[in-house]
Write an enzyme that holds these catalytic residues in place. Structure first.
Site, short mmCIF file in Angstrom:
data_model
loop_
_atom_site.label_atom_id
_atom_site.label_comp_id
_atom_site.label_asym_id
_atom_site.label_seq_id
_atom_site.Cartn_x
_atom_site.Cartn_y
_atom_site.Cartn_z
N ASN A 1 -30.36 55.72 103.32
CA ASN A 1 -30.57 54.95 102.09
C ASN A 1 -31.42 55.78 101.15
OD1 ASN A 1 -32.62 53.18 100.42
ND2 ASN A 1 -30.81 51.91 100.74
N VAL B 1 -26.26 51.58 100.29
CA VAL B 1 -27.03 50.94 99.23
C VAL B 1 -27.37 49.53 99.67
CG1 VAL B 1 -27.07 50.29 96.78
CG2 VAL B 1 -25.76 52.29 97.51
N GLU B 2 -28.60 49.09 99.43
CA GLU B 2 -29.03 47.79 99.94
C GLU B 2 -28.20 46.64 99.40
OE1 GLU B 2 -32.39 49.11 97.03
OE2 GLU B 2 -30.96 50.04 98.40
N GLN B 3 -27.57 46.81 98.23
CA GLN B 3 -26.74 45.75 97.68
C GLN B 3 -25.43 45.57 98.44
OE1 GLN B 3 -28.64 47.71 95.90
NE2 GLN B 3 -29.56 46.57 94.21
N GLY B 4 -25.15 46.46 99.42
CA GLY B 4 -24.03 46.19 100.31
C GLY B 4 -22.99 47.28 100.49
#
Length: 525
Positions: free
Chosen positions: A294, A320-323
Site C-alpha cells: 500500500n 489501495v484502501e478504497q478497494g
C-alpha cells in the site's frame, strides 16, 4: 409512489437533528455533489435542517469548498465524525473555532462500523488505534474541546485489550452510483471505486432511516442486469439524477479509471530528479519481490514511479484502501482510483484484509516524528487533516516505511552536482521531542515486532528496541551540522552508520533489483 426526486425534494427529506452519512472519497471521487449542494441551498433558504451529525468514512471534498464543506454553516452542523478532514478546510475551521464537535476515527473502523450498524451489532471491536490518539487514554479521536462524547472505549476480551467503537443509528445515507432504475436498483459501472455504498444503504435502512442515491443515468425498472446491481432498490428511498456527475473533481470521465477499458502498455515517463524522487528511491530499496504493497497519498506514490522506471513494477502488487488490488494507483485528487487493477472490492473487505495483516509493506508519509519513534500525520501546524486509512494500514503490516523531507521548507535542494545533495539552509524541525498527536504508536510497534524505518533525503532512521537510531546519511553531509542540530532530540547513532546509495541523487536509473520475499506471516496482534 415515485422514487425519482429532484435534488431539492430529496434535501427536504433530511430532518433537523439527523445523523447523515455522506459516502464517497476525497477529491470528489464518488461524491454526491448535487444532493450536497441542494442541502446547502435548503439551509440558506429555510434555515433547515439544523443540528446535523455528519459522518463520512473517507475524505470528502475537493479542497475548494466542495464535499462536506457545503454543509459547513454554523447551526446546520453540530457534530462531524470523519476518517479524513484534509479536503474540507471550512469544516476544519469550524472545528478549531469550537463551533462543532469534531472527531477523527480510522477510515477502516468507520467502514466496518457501517456493517455493524446494518447488522444490529453493538459496534466495532478492533486492535486498530491502540496506543494512538484514537485510544481513549490518548484522546479518543477528539479533535477539539467541544467533542465531549465518548465514542471509543477500551475493553478486554480473551485476556487482551481492544478498542470498542460504539454503533449509533444513521437517519440518512446519501450515496452515489452511475445508473439507477425507477425501482431504485443501482449499478456502479461508471464509478472509480465501490466505497461503502451497499453498507451505507443497509445501515440507514436498518436504523429506520432513509437512503438518497444520486445517479448520472436513469433506466426503466427490470432493464438492469441483476449481476451488476450493487445496491438493491428495496434499500433506496429517493433517486436524484445529475447528468453532470463527474468521476472526480479533477476528472469528468475516464474509462481507464472506471475499468471500462484497459490502458495499453506505454513507455514510462520517469519522474524528474527531485528530493521527492530521492526519497522514493530510498524507500523502494525496502520493497521485495512479490510484495503486496500500500502506498499512501502524496510522496509515497513516487515509489510506484521509481519501480516502473527500474522495470520492476510487475514484480509487486499495489493496493489501495478504497478497494483496488493490482494495477497502478492514481495520484492527486484522483487518489483512491487505479488504472488496470486486477480486482476492485468494497472498501470494508479491503480493510478486513489490511487489519488482519494481509499487507507485506506500506510506504506512508510523516509530518512529525518524535524521540520515541511515534509518528503524527493527523494534527500539526494549525491543521487537522486527520488520518484516513493511515492507522489501519500502518498497524496492519509487518514492515512500515515512513517518508518525508527531513525539515519543513520551501527552499530548493541541489541534486546531481559535484555534491550528491546540497541542502537548504532553513526549515522547521519535523523530528520533535514529542508529536502533537500520535497517529502511529512506536510502543505498539515494539509489541507487535514491526520493522519500521524513517526515510528522508539526508538521513534514514530505524526503530530499534532501544529507540530511534540513525542508520544512514547522505553522501558528503556532516552528521552533526546537517542532521543532529536540526532535531529537537538526539537519537542514537548506529555504530555501523552507512552512506545512503549515491545513485539516488543522480538522473540515470539506479539499476535496482528486488530481494526475494521472506516468509509471510500475519501481524502479531
Amino acid at each position: 409512489m415515485t422514487k425519482i426526486l429532484t435534488a431539492s425534494e430529496a434535501a427536504a427529506l433530511v430532518p433537523s437533528g439527523a445523523t447523515i452519512l455522506i459516502d464517497g472519497s476525497g477529491g470528489g471521487v464518488n461524491e454526491p455533489t448535487a444532493v450536497l449542494q441542494a442541502l446547502e441551498e435548503c439551509f440558506a433558504q429555510t434555515q433547515r435542517p439544523t443540528g446535523l451529525t455528519v459522518l463520512h468514512v473517507s475524505g470528502m471534498g475537493d479542497g475548494k469548498g466542495g464535499g462536506i464543506d457545503l454543509l459547513a454553516h454554523e447551526g446546520m452542523v453540530a457534530r462531524v465524525i470523519g476518517g479524513h478532514w484534509g479536503w474540507s478546510s471550512r469544516m476544519q475551521e469550524m472545528a478549531f473555532a469550537e463551533k462543532i464537535q469534531a472527531y477523527c476515527l480510522p477510515q477502516g473502523t468507520l467502514s466496518h462500523l457501517l456493517r455493524d450498524i446494518a447488522a444490529g451489532r453493538p459496534g466495532v471491536v478492533s486492535h486498530v488505534g491502540l496506543g494512538t490518539f484514537v485510544d481513549p487514554r490518548h484522546g479518543g479521536g477528539r479533535l477539539n474541546e467541544s467533542a465531549v462524547d465518548d465514542l471509543v472505549e477500551v475493553v478486554e476480551l480473551g485476556g487482551r485489550e481492544w478498542l470498542f467503537t460504539k454503533a449509533f443509528p444513521i437517519d440518512v445515507s446519501v450515496i452515489r452510483a452511475t445508473t439507477g432504475d425507477t425501482d431504485g436498483n443501482l449499478v456502479m459501472d461508471g464509478e472509480g471505486l465501490l466505497a461503502e455504498t451497499l453498507s451505507a444503504a443497509q445501515a440507514a435502512r436498518n436504523s429506520g432511516g432513509i437512503v438518497i442515491a444520486q445517479v448520472r443515468n436513469l433506466v426503466d425498472a427490470g432493464t438492469l442486469d441483476p449481476r451488476r446491481v450493487r445496491v438493491p432498490g428495496i434499500l433506496v428511498d429517493a433517486v436524484v439524477i445529475d447528468p453532470n456527475q463527474r468521476l472526480s473533481a479533477a476528472t469528468a470521465d475516464d474509462p481507464y479509471l472506471t475499468g471500462a477499458l484497459r490502458a495499453p502498455a506505454t513507455s514510462h515517463i520517469p519522474m524528474p530528479l527531485s528530493v521527492r524522487k530521492v526519497i522514493a528511491r530510498r524507500a523502494a530499496l525496502e520493497v521485495r519481490s512479490q510484495d503486496v504493497i500500500n502506498l499512501g497519498f502524496g510522496m509515497p506514490d513516487g515509489v510506484a514511479s521509481v519501480l516502473a522506471e527500474e522495470g520492476l513494477g510487475d514484480q509487486v502488487t499495489f493496493t489501495v484502501e478504497q478497494g483496488h488490488i493490482g494495477g497502478v494507483p492514481a495520484g492527486g485528487s484522483d487518489f483512491g482510483m487505479a488504472v488496470n487493477p486486477a480486482a476492485s472490492i468494497d472498501a470494508g473487505h479491503q480493510f478486513d484484509w489490511y487489519d488482519g495483516g494481509g499487507l507485506d509493506v506500506t510506504v506512508l508519509s510523516f509530518a512529525q516524528v518524535d524521540a520515541a519513534g511515534n509518528v503524527n500525520v493527523g494534527r500539526f501546524g494549525g491543521r487537522a487533516p486527520g488520518v484516513g486509512g493511515f492507522i489501519n494500514i500502518s498497524q496492519g503490516t509487518q514492515r512500515v516505511v515512513f517518508v518525508g523531507t527531513f525539515v519543513a521548507t520551501r527552499d530548493a535542494y541541489e541534486l546531481g552536482g559535484e555534491k550528491a545533495i546540497g541542502l537548504p539552509s532553513g526549515g522547521s524541525n519535523k523530528f520533535v521531542e514529542e508529536v502533537e498527536q500520535i497517529s502511529f504508536s512506536a510502543e505498539r510497534a515494539h509489541e507487535t515486532s514491526q520493522s519500521v524505518i524513517y526515510v528522508t533525503e539526508r538521513a534514514v532512521f530505524e526503530l530499534r528496541p532501544d529507540g530511534l537510531t540513525l542508520t544512514e546519511i547522505a553522501p558528503g553531509i556532516d552528521v552533526e551540522a546537517d542532521v543532529l542540530t536540526h532535531m529537537d532530540f538526539r537519537p542514537k547513532v548506529a555504530a555501523d552508520l552507512r552512506q545512503m546509495d549515491a545513485r539516488s541523487y543522480f538522473t540515470p536509473p539506479m539499476g535496482l533489483t528486488l530481494a526475494p520475499q521472506t516468509q509471510k506471516g500475519a501481524v502479531d496482534e
